[in-house]
Design a protein around this motif. Structure first.
Motif, PDB file in Angstrom:
ATOM      1  N   ALA A   5       0.828  -1.204   0.000  1.00  0.00           N
ATOM      2  CA  ALA A   5       0.000   0.000   0.000  1.00  0.00           C
ATOM      3  C   ALA A   5       0.863   1.256   0.000  1.00  0.00           C
ATOM      4  O   ALA A   5       1.997   1.250   0.484  1.00  0.00           O
ATOM      5  N   GLY A   6       0.281   2.297  -0.556  1.00  0.00           N
ATOM      6  CA  GLY A   6       0.829   3.637  -0.397  1.00  0.00           C
ATOM      7  C   GLY A   6       0.005   4.341   0.660  1.00  0.00           C
ATOM      8  O   GLY A   6      -0.935   3.775   1.216  1.00  0.00           O
ATOM      9  N   ARG A   7       0.348   5.578   0.932  1.00  0.00           N
ATOM     10  CA  ARG A   7      -0.435   6.299   1.949  1.00  0.00           C
ATOM     11  C   ARG A   7      -0.256   7.804   1.818  1.00  0.00           C
ATOM     12  O   ARG A   7       0.701   8.311   1.196  1.00  0.00           O
ATOM     13  N   PHE A   8      -1.209   8.528   2.411  1.00  0.00           N
ATOM     14  CA  PHE A   8      -1.065   9.969   2.579  1.00  0.00           C
ATOM     15  C   PHE A   8      -1.235  10.209   4.072  1.00  0.00           C
ATOM     16  O   PHE A   8      -2.117   9.618   4.698  1.00  0.00           O
ATOM     17  N   ALA A   9      -0.369  11.045   4.639  1.00  0.00           N
ATOM     18  CA  ALA A   9      -0.328  11.154   6.101  1.00  0.00           C
ATOM     19  C   ALA A   9      -0.282  12.607   6.561  1.00  0.00           C
ATOM     20  O   ALA A   9       0.740  13.082   7.058  1.00  0.00           O
ATOM     21  N   PRO A  10      -1.378  13.345   6.405  1.00  0.00           N
ATOM     22  CA  PRO A  10      -1.338  14.762   6.791  1.00  0.00           C
ATOM     23  C   PRO A  10      -1.377  14.965   8.308  1.00  0.00           C
ATOM     24  O   PRO A  10      -1.887  14.121   9.033  1.00  0.00           O
ATOM     25  N   SER A  11      -0.805  16.064   8.757  1.00  0.00           N
ATOM     26  CA  SER A  11      -0.968  16.497  10.141  1.00  0.00           C
ATOM     27  C   SER A  11      -2.168  17.440  10.165  1.00  0.00           C
ATOM     28  O   SER A  11      -2.255  18.323   9.310  1.00  0.00           O
ATOM     29  N   PRO A  12      -3.072  17.283  11.126  1.00  0.00           N
ATOM     30  CA  PRO A  12      -4.291  18.103  11.111  1.00  0.00           C
ATOM     31  C   PRO A  12      -4.067  19.465  11.742  1.00  0.00           C
ATOM     32  O   PRO A  12      -4.704  19.831  12.719  1.00  0.00           O
ATOM     33  N   THR A  13      -3.122  20.206  11.183  1.00  0.00           N
ATOM     34  CA  THR A  13      -2.793  21.507  11.761  1.00  0.00           C
ATOM     35  C   THR A  13      -3.446  22.655  10.990  1.00  0.00           C
ATOM     36  O   THR A  13      -3.772  23.678  11.567  1.00  0.00           O
ATOM     37  N   SER A  14      -3.629  22.475   9.686  1.00  0.00           N
ATOM     38  CA  SER A  14      -4.352  23.504   8.942  1.00  0.00           C
ATOM     39  C   SER A  14      -4.909  22.860   7.676  1.00  0.00           C
ATOM     40  O   SER A  14      -4.585  21.714   7.364  1.00  0.00           O
ATOM     41  N   GLU A  15      -5.749  23.628   6.996  1.00  0.00           N
ATOM     42  CA  GLU A  15      -6.340  23.101   5.761  1.00  0.00           C
ATOM     43  C   GLU A  15      -5.251  22.651   4.788  1.00  0.00           C
ATOM     44  O   GLU A  15      -4.164  23.222   4.764  1.00  0.00           O
ATOM     45  N   LEU A  16      -5.564  21.674   3.950  1.00  0.00           N
ATOM     46  CA  LEU A  16      -4.613  21.267   2.909  1.00  0.00           C
ATOM     47  C   LEU A  16      -4.491  22.398   1.896  1.00  0.00           C
ATOM     48  O   LEU A  16      -5.493  23.003   1.511  1.00  0.00           O
ATOM     49  N   HIS A  17      -3.274  22.699   1.468  1.00  0.00           N
ATOM     50  CA  HIS A  17      -3.113  23.692   0.404  1.00  0.00           C
ATOM     51  C   HIS A  17      -2.766  22.977  -0.903  1.00  0.00           C
ATOM     52  O   HIS A  17      -2.665  21.742  -0.945  1.00  0.00           O
ATOM     53  N   LEU A  18      -2.590  23.747  -1.943  1.00  0.00           N
ATOM     54  CA  LEU A  18      -2.378  23.139  -3.266  1.00  0.00           C
ATOM     55  C   LEU A  18      -1.199  22.171  -3.280  1.00  0.00           C
ATOM     56  O   LEU A  18      -1.245  21.142  -3.943  1.00  0.00           O
TER      57      LEU A  18
END
Ligand code: GLU
Length: 301
Positions: A8-21
């Protein structure tokens, strides 16, 4: 946790602010890399630094909504690091570790010059403390926990950067406030989630040898990597919220729909013509890692 036979691949954002471009572009690339190789695609919320849970949950909802709005789909449950503290603790059992009382300032004074990315390799000061000094320090502050790497070096393979070798210092596994460090959590989670392909911003390239080394130490196989170029503003600085209309919500206020944002990102990857309506599955047919732009994406908001 559900593993994929195919990895599998993954995306792992930190929930600190909205995603930008730039974040959306990295997410799209991670999805394209995973789906074009028949892999599953997982989503992990890296919320160990979260101070206010309610705020983080709100940000997480907006991030999930934005990823869905540009047409990215995920497999399995969303994984939240804040719900896995026991797993990180358990992983420490198999590692050779030691307590470290050094402050940031002391490390800065003791260490040689920082690396290009600002990271200061730890000089091993607390490994060599006398029992007396250790006891004195223990009375003054709580320790961080470091892994003992004995000056190891580690090489990873990156689709865009080739072989990347780095010295592994005695990096922090648990911070002195008791929070598992990013380098521990990310490795434990990637192994547990069956992630064998890590696609993320190239600001994290220098962390990869360290993380791959730890994966091996934990009895796993390190993933393959693709560190992709970041988005930058007109001044060449890493894109941020303050750079103007760079999130889906800000763009929506100007009348730009998520599909148009996807086109803009696809154009930046040379996967679409300006104004051409596209979907992620259309882009999948055109995706070729060898053709990816190697320079940062300059976003003029
Ligand atoms: N959570 C990190 C970030 O948002 C990404 C970590 C990773 O992909 O390994 O920058």
């Amino acid at each position: 946790m559900d593993d994929f036979q195919t990895g599998a691949g993954r995306f792992a954002p930190s929930p600190t602010s909205e995603l930008h471009l730039g974040n959306l572009r990295t997410a799209l690339l991670a999805w394209l890399f995973a789906r074009s190789t028949g892999r599953g695609f997982r989503l992990r919320i890296e919320d160990l630094d979260t101070v206010r849970v309610a705020v983080a949950r709100g940000v997480e909802r907006s991030q999930l909504g934005d990823l869905a709005a540009i047409g990215l789909d995920f497999d399995g449950e969303v994984v939240r690091q804040s719900e896995r503290l026991d797993v990180y603790r358990a992983a420490l059992a198999g590692l050779d570790t030691y307590d470290c009382y050094c402050t940031r300032k002391e490390i800065a004074e003791a260490a040689s010059a920082p690396h290009g990315d600002g990271y200061r390799p730890y000089p091993g000061t607390c490994l060599r403390l006398s029992a007396r000094r250790r006891a004195e320090l223990a009375a003054t502050r709580p320790p961080a926990l470091r892994v003992r790497a004995d000056g190891a070096s580690s090489t990873v393979h990156d689709v865009l950067h080739g072989e990347v070798t780095g010295v592994v210092d005695d990096f922090v596994l648990v911070r002195n406030d008791g929070t598992p460090a990013y380098n521990l959590a990310v490795v434990v989670d990637d192994l547990a989630m069956g992630v064998d392909q890590v696609v993320r911003g190239d600001d994290l390239l220098s962390s990869a040898p360290r993380q791959a080394w730890l994966a091996t130490r934990l009895g796993g196989t390190p993933p393959g990597y693709a560190h992709v170029p970041l988005a930058v503003n007109a001044d060449g600085k890493r894109l941020a919220k303050r750079d103007g209309a760079v999130s889906l919500s800000a763009l929506a206020r100007l009348g730009t729909r998520p599909g148009q944002v996807l086109t803009r990102i696809a154009v930046s990857l040379q996967l679409a013509e300006p104004e051409e309506p596209v979907t992620p599955s259309v882009l999948l047919d055109r995706f070729d890692p060898a053709m990816l732009p190697r320079d940062p994406w300059v976003v003029s908001a």
